[in-house]
Design a protein around this motif. Structure first.
Motif, PDB file in Angstrom:
ATOM      1  N   SER A   9       0.723  -1.252  -0.012  1.00 52.19           N
ATOM      2  CA  SER A   9      -0.221  -0.264  -0.225  1.00 52.19           C
ATOM      3  C   SER A   9       0.876   1.296  -0.162  1.00 52.19           C
ATOM      4  O   SER A   9       0.459   2.262  -0.711  1.00 52.19           O
ATOM      5  CB  SER A   9      -1.061   0.063   1.169  1.00 52.19           C
ATOM      6  OG  SER A   9      -0.265  -0.178   2.544  1.00 52.19           O
ATOM      7  N   ASN A  10       2.211   1.051   0.638  1.00 45.36           N
ATOM      8  CA  ASN A  10       3.054   2.206   0.840  1.00 45.36           C
ATOM      9  C   ASN A  10       4.290   1.758   0.547  1.00 45.36           C
ATOM     10  O   ASN A  10       4.885   0.762   0.853  1.00 45.36           O
ATOM     11  CB  ASN A  10       3.162   2.936   2.103  1.00 45.36           C
ATOM     12  CG  ASN A  10       1.916   3.893   2.056  1.00 45.36           C
ATOM     13  OD1 ASN A  10       1.811   4.971   1.718  1.00 45.36           O
ATOM     14  ND2 ASN A  10       0.859   3.500   2.762  1.00 45.36           N
ATOM     15  N   GLN A  37      -1.038   8.839 -10.592  1.00 44.09           N
ATOM     16  CA  GLN A  37      -1.621   9.950 -10.044  1.00 44.09           C
ATOM     17  C   GLN A  37      -0.608  10.596  -9.184  1.00 44.09           C
ATOM     18  O   GLN A  37      -0.402  10.354  -7.985  1.00 44.09           O
ATOM     19  CB  GLN A  37      -2.911   9.824  -9.175  1.00 44.09           C
ATOM     20  CG  GLN A  37      -3.708  11.254  -8.882  1.00 44.09           C
ATOM     21  CD  GLN A  37      -5.083  10.915  -8.547  1.00 44.09           C
ATOM     22  OE1 GLN A  37      -5.231   9.911  -7.723  1.00 44.09           O
ATOM     23  NE2 GLN A  37      -5.957  11.814  -8.643  1.00 44.09           N
ATOM     24  N   LEU A  39       1.063  13.985  -7.197  1.00 49.20           N
ATOM     25  CA  LEU A  39       0.488  14.919  -6.268  1.00 49.20           C
ATOM     26  C   LEU A  39      -0.119  16.134  -6.892  1.00 49.20           C
ATOM     27  O   LEU A  39       0.598  16.877  -7.664  1.00 49.20           O
ATOM     28  CB  LEU A  39       1.605  15.335  -5.216  1.00 49.20           C
ATOM     29  CG  LEU A  39       1.083  16.342  -4.103  1.00 49.20           C
ATOM     30  CD1 LEU A  39       0.074  15.667  -3.073  1.00 49.20           C
ATOM     31  CD2 LEU A  39       2.195  16.747  -3.286  1.00 49.20           C
ATOM     32  N   VAL A  89       1.004   8.037  -6.683  1.00 52.29           N
ATOM     33  CA  VAL A  89       0.081   6.932  -6.076  1.00 52.29           C
ATOM     34  C   VAL A  89      -0.247   6.128  -7.543  1.00 52.29           C
ATOM     35  O   VAL A  89      -0.476   6.628  -8.685  1.00 52.29           O
ATOM     36  CB  VAL A  89      -1.345   7.465  -5.915  1.00 52.29           C
ATOM     37  CG1 VAL A  89      -2.066   6.163  -5.493  1.00 52.29           C
ATOM     38  CG2 VAL A  89      -1.053   7.880  -4.373  1.00 52.29           C
ATOM     39  N   PRO A 105      -6.976   0.277  -4.459  1.00 52.18           N
ATOM     40  CA  PRO A 105      -6.804   1.418  -3.613  1.00 52.18           C
ATOM     41  C   PRO A 105      -5.371   2.007  -3.942  1.00 52.18           C
ATOM     42  O   PRO A 105      -5.284   3.126  -3.522  1.00 52.18           O
ATOM     43  CB  PRO A 105      -6.637   0.753  -2.157  1.00 52.18           C
ATOM     44  CG  PRO A 105      -6.091  -1.013  -2.431  1.00 52.18           C
ATOM     45  CD  PRO A 105      -6.863  -1.264  -3.633  1.00 52.18           C
ATOM     46  N   ARG A 108       1.157   3.738  -2.996  1.00 41.55           N
ATOM     47  CA  ARG A 108       1.848   5.211  -2.748  1.00 41.55           C
ATOM     48  C   ARG A 108       3.133   5.001  -2.747  1.00 41.55           C
ATOM     49  O   ARG A 108       3.652   4.386  -1.942  1.00 41.55           O
ATOM     50  CB  ARG A 108       1.336   5.966  -1.375  1.00 41.55           C
ATOM     51  CG  ARG A 108       2.153   7.264  -1.295  1.00 41.55           C
ATOM     52  CD  ARG A 108       1.400   8.191  -0.120  1.00 41.55           C
ATOM     53  NE  ARG A 108      -0.092   8.285  -0.423  1.00 41.55           N
ATOM     54  CZ  ARG A 108      -0.484   9.583  -0.928  1.00 41.55           C
ATOM     55  NH1 ARG A 108       0.126  10.325  -1.612  1.00 41.55           N
ATOM     56  NH2 ARG A 108      -1.744   9.345  -1.180  1.00 41.55           N
ATOM     57  N   THR A 110       7.182   6.524  -2.825  1.00 44.07           N
ATOM     58  CA  THR A 110       7.773   7.821  -2.371  1.00 44.07           C
ATOM     59  C   THR A 110       9.429   7.316  -2.537  1.00 44.07           C
ATOM     60  O   THR A 110       9.772   6.476  -2.128  1.00 44.07           O
ATOM     61  CB  THR A 110       7.642   8.162  -0.844  1.00 44.07           C
ATOM     62  OG1 THR A 110       6.099   8.367  -0.732  1.00 44.07           O
ATOM     63  CG2 THR A 110       8.270   9.682  -0.637  1.00 44.07           C
TER      64      THR A 110
ATOM     65  N   GLN B  38     -13.590  10.012  -7.162  1.00 43.97           N
ATOM     66  CA  GLN B  38     -12.613   9.606  -6.389  1.00 43.97           C
ATOM     67  C   GLN B  38     -12.626  10.408  -5.137  1.00 43.97           C
ATOM     68  O   GLN B  38     -12.837  11.490  -4.917  1.00 43.97           O
ATOM     69  CB  GLN B  38     -11.273   9.910  -7.092  1.00 43.97           C
ATOM     70  CG  GLN B  38     -10.207   9.547  -6.452  1.00 43.97           C
ATOM     71  CD  GLN B  38      -8.736   9.670  -7.266  1.00 43.97           C
ATOM     72  OE1 GLN B  38      -8.615  10.639  -8.143  1.00 43.97           O
ATOM     73  NE2 GLN B  38      -7.654   8.775  -6.699  1.00 43.97           N
ATOM     74  N   HIS B  40     -11.161  10.990  -1.406  1.00 41.62           N
ATOM     75  CA  HIS B  40      -9.943  11.210  -0.819  1.00 41.62           C
ATOM     76  C   HIS B  40      -9.220  10.172  -0.320  1.00 41.62           C
ATOM     77  O   HIS B  40      -9.635   9.283   0.353  1.00 41.62           O
ATOM     78  CB  HIS B  40      -9.877  12.370   0.184  1.00 41.62           C
ATOM     79  CG  HIS B  40      -8.674  12.646   0.619  1.00 41.62           C
ATOM     80  ND1 HIS B  40      -7.485  13.389  -0.079  1.00 41.62           N
ATOM     81  CD2 HIS B  40      -7.992  12.669   1.886  1.00 41.62           C
ATOM     82  CE1 HIS B  40      -6.597  13.733   0.569  1.00 41.62           C
ATOM     83  NE2 HIS B  40      -6.730  13.025   1.700  1.00 41.62           N
ATOM     84  N   SER B  41      -8.119  10.009  -1.007  1.00 39.60           N
ATOM     85  CA  SER B  41      -6.913   8.826  -0.744  1.00 39.60           C
ATOM     86  C   SER B  41      -7.477   7.250  -1.225  1.00 39.60           C
ATOM     87  O   SER B  41      -7.013   6.365  -0.672  1.00 39.60           O
ATOM     88  CB  SER B  41      -6.905   8.909   0.745  1.00 39.60           C
ATOM     89  OG  SER B  41      -6.223   9.926   1.246  1.00 39.60           O
ATOM     90  N   GLN B  42      -8.507   7.406  -1.930  1.00 36.68           N
ATOM     91  CA  GLN B  42      -9.093   5.958  -2.779  1.00 36.68           C
ATOM     92  C   GLN B  42      -8.889   6.136  -4.129  1.00 36.68           C
ATOM     93  O   GLN B  42      -8.691   6.957  -4.690  1.00 36.68           O
ATOM     94  CB  GLN B  42     -10.738   5.957  -2.212  1.00 36.68           C
ATOM     95  CG  GLN B  42     -10.694   5.963  -0.678  1.00 36.68           C
ATOM     96  CD  GLN B  42     -12.258   5.594  -0.205  1.00 36.68           C
ATOM     97  OE1 GLN B  42     -13.021   5.044  -1.254  1.00 36.68           O
ATOM     98  NE2 GLN B  42     -12.636   6.196   0.692  1.00 36.68           N
TER      99      GLN B  42
END
Lengths: 112, 113
Positions: A9-10, A37, A39, A89, A105, A108, A110, B38, B40-42
């Motif tokens: 997930s991260n 996606q 930022l 993401v 989901p 992410r 970094t 969308q 937020h954060s999904q």
């Protein structure tokens, strides 16, 4: 039923390292898509798989990006020699051919 | 695929209908109108799609003008959980088309108590 799942997930990685992102699509979905996606940016198409057809790689930003889909199911997106601008993401979606897409989901990423 | 134009943001009172417009004046005859949102954060969530007839499902209604150059997504009774970015996308169906989605900036809907 289970939706699209993604792992990890991260992910935090150092600049220059390689990373692998995994996508498990909905069972029976023949089409699989990767998007990213950044930022404050919109969603950007990366690559598309449909059955045994050659993938549509037209959205991959550079040759450091590649993806494969094994056995028509799980897909892995690989980024080699990561750069800071790769931070985003990464979203995977799957669908029946030509139908609406269902998104996971996201992972992410970094790059430090 | 045809380009769409949406207002960048809208507010709606909780419990009231939210009407989100979309212009797609260059849409061609074989292109469908899709809506995703969308939260937020999904990841994006499919809402509804249509070709030329109005469509309704458990989430929303889609009204497409007769000339197909614009459409409106209607959330009949907006709740706080409907706060999200809403994307209007046009795409073709059929063999030879990848179905990749081209996302614009969407409309940020803020539902207020």
């Amino acid at each position: 039923g289970a939706g699209v799942s993604q792992s990890p997930s991260n992910k935090v990685t150092e600049k220059g390292k390689d990373v692998e992102l995994r996508c498990d699509p909905i069972s029976g979905h023949t089409a699989l898509y990767w998007y990213r996606q950044s930022l404050g940016q919109g969603l950007e198409f990366l690559i598309y798989f449909q059955g045994n057809s050659a993938p549509d790689k037209s959205g991959l930003p550079s040759d450091r990006f590649s993806a494969e889909r094994t056995g028509g199911s799980v897909s892995t997106l690989t980024i080699q020699r990561t750069q800071q601008e790769d931070s985003a993401v990464y979203l995977c979606a799957s669908s029946l051919a030509g139908a609406e897409q269902y998104f996971g989901p996201g992972t992410r990423l970094t790059v430090t | 695929d045809a380009k769409t134009t949406q207002p960048p943001s809208m507010d709606c009172a909780e419990g009231r209908a939210a009407n989100l417009p979309c212009n797609h004046s260059t849409i061609s005859g074989n292109e469908y109108v899709y809506w995703y949102r969308q939260i937020h954060s999904q990841g994006p969530q499919y809402i509804i799609h249509g070709l030329k007839n109005n469509e309704t499902n458990e989430m929303a209604s889609l009204i497409i003008t007769e000339d197909r150059k614009s459409s409106t997504l209607i959330l009949p009774h907006a709740t706080l959980r409907d706060t999200a970015v809403y994307y209007c996308i046009v795409r073709t169906h059929g063999s030879g088309n990848t179905g990749k989605l081209i996302f614009g900036q969407g409309t940020t809907l803020q539902v207020k108590p």
